[in-house]
Design an enzyme around this catalytic site. Structure first.
Site, mmCIF file in Angstrom:
data_model
loop_
_atom_site.group_PDB
_atom_site.id
_atom_site.type_symbol
_atom_site.label_atom_id
_atom_site.label_comp_id
_atom_site.label_asym_id
_atom_site.label_seq_id
_atom_site.Cartn_x
_atom_site.Cartn_y
_atom_site.Cartn_z
ATOM 1 N NE ARG A 265 -8.910 2.881 2.374
ATOM 2 C CZ ARG A 265 -7.669 3.229 2.036
ATOM 3 N NH1 ARG A 265 -7.372 3.436 0.753
ATOM 4 N NH2 ARG A 265 -6.736 3.374 2.951
ATOM 5 N NE ARG B 272 -8.894 1.152 -7.284
ATOM 6 C CZ ARG B 272 -7.922 1.903 -6.740
ATOM 7 N NH1 ARG B 272 -8.061 2.344 -5.507
ATOM 8 N NH2 ARG B 272 -6.843 2.187 -7.425
ATOM 9 C CD GLU C 177 -1.553 3.691 -4.380
ATOM 10 O OE1 GLU C 177 -1.765 3.692 -3.156
ATOM 11 O OE2 GLU C 177 -2.272 4.279 -5.206
ATOM 12 C CB SER D 84 0.210 6.017 -0.663
ATOM 13 O OG SER D 84 -0.574 5.739 0.473
ATOM 14 N NE ARG E 201 -4.375 -2.235 -4.086
ATOM 15 C CZ ARG E 201 -4.580 -0.969 -4.376
ATOM 16 N NH1 ARG E 201 -3.535 -0.132 -4.467
ATOM 17 N NH2 ARG E 201 -5.803 -0.509 -4.597
#
Length: 407
Positions: free
Chosen positions: A247, A262, A334, A337, A373
């Site tokens: 990404r 990230r 986070e 999800s 993560r």
């Protein structure tokens, strides 16, 4: 995409959904073009019927005029359908009625938390620990590939593999079929899963082709069933896959995203469910249970939040985030999800099943199993006073029985 019949019977709901999700689509134009399309389609079919009824005694000029009128009507239908469909695909998914109000992630509502947290401490940052133990290297990653890339090495790579293996084994034991998918996909696949047109800026495109690197194996797992009719007896379809994910993460720089939190490339175990519509809420809960059980196995403190309207995104109908404690940030961040997309993806991808003589679109659940993560959180939460890393009991079978790494 949403059911077009809903737009016709309840246009106010579509207007409210677009407004709530911040979509700037011209709903009034969509409604008008759809109405014109239906009117012109009826006119075209009427002309076609008249043409079929023409006999040999029909005057040449009359026949030519009808042929030309039909040609023009057919072209109008084509143009109207192109415009209608181009607007239709921009309509975001519906929203569960009990979704909390809120403009961004600050409006997410905590549901529960579990586990004891260690004190906030910037010295526990995973990048510092990784550099000291020579197991996680952002510096060399940046030199080789640019900012936002990293190396796991030695015990770091072993730890990451152990976490991914544990997650895959847990999901496999709960009926998820393991898959190994392509790491690239066609534009239509990103469209079908709802990533296009909404997240176009996140894609790494392969120059000169219709391909982009996947941002999650959700895209290729759902894509596997695109344009297909599945048997009702096959449902629920439970799939999992481990894959690298890519990404661009445009605009994500900053202290809150330092280190490996990230990045542009990471690794992920995904869990996907394709199920009958009446079962999607239950499978959303099952996928949430899986995510929490994986974190329990890693002995990490976490909390679960219900995602608010402003943080929901276009494709999701209902969503939970699971956030793991990161002492270097002094916050829950986070790591998972978990979304119920109802029939939004199935409609875009034309996935159907037959029930009682009718074609029905199944619902889809897209949920994180685990990502890198979690390994970063293990470093931060399980670093010991002597500098070693405590190995959670669930991982020891994958690490030769070792109870500590480094130190």
């Amino acid at each position: 995409m949403i059911d077009i019949a809903l737009m016709r019977t309840n246009p106010d709901l579509v207007r409210q959904t677009c407004l709530a999700k911040g979509s700037d689509i011209d709903v009034e134009r969509l409604i008008f073009v759809d109405s014109e399309l239906r009117r012109m389609t009826v006119h075209m079919e009427d002309l076609r019927s008249k043409q079929k009824k023409q006999g040999r005694d029909t005057e040449i000029e009359v026949a030519r005029a009808l042929k030309e009128e039909l040609k023009e009507a057919t072209e109008q239908v084509r143009l109207l359908q192109e415009e209608r469909d181009a607007l239709w695909v921009l309509v975001p998914n519906l929203v569960a009625e009990d979704t909390p109000a809120g403009d961004d992630d600050e409006g997410n509502v905590e549901l529960r938390r579990e586990g004891d947290t260690v004190p906030a401490d910037e010295n526990r940052s995973h990048d510092k620990i990784g550099e000291r133990l020579r197991i996680f290297d952002m510096t060399r990653g940046a030199e080789v590939a640019g900012s936002g890339f990293y190396y796991w090495r030695g015990d770091g790579a072993r730890l990451a593999w152990a976490i991914f293996s544990f997650a895959q084994d847990l999901l496999g034991g709960r009926g998820f079929e393991p898959m190994m998918t392509p790491l690239v996909a066609r534009e239509r696949t990103f469209f079908g899963t709802g990533y296009l047109p909404f997240f176009a800026d996140d894609l790494y495109r392969v120059q000169g082709t219709d391909l982009s690197l996947i941002g999650t194996s959700e895209q290729t797992l759902i894509g596997y069933y695109g344009d297909s009719i599945v048997d009702l007896d096959e449902l629920p379809i439970q799939l999992s896959a481990f894959s690298p994910c890519f990404r661009t993460e445009a605009g994500s720089a900053g202290r809150a995203n330092r280190g490996g939190y990230r990045v542009h490339q990471f690794h992920k175990v995904e869990q996907i469910v394709i199920c009958a519509p009446e079962d999607s809420e239950r499978w959303l809960d099952e996928c949430q249970r899986n995510a929490e059980d994986i974190l329990r196995g890693l002995e990490l403190p976490f909390r679960v939040v219900r995602v608010c309207l402003g943080d929901l995104g276009a494709p999701a109908y209902k969503k939970y985030d699971t956030e793991t404690w990161f002492p270097s940030f002094g916050a829950y961040r986070e790591t998972h999800s978990n979304s119920n997309l109802i029939d939004y993806q199935a409609r875009r991808f034309k996935i159907r099943f037959r029930r009682e003589g009718k074609m029905v679109h199944p619902h889809t659940i897209s949920s994180t199993g685990i990502t890198d993560r979690a390994a970063l959180a293990v470093l931060e939460n399980h670093v010991q006073p002597d500098g070693s890393i405590y190995v959670p009991k669930a991982l020891r079978q994958y690490l030769g029985g070792r109870e500590r790494l480094g130190g």
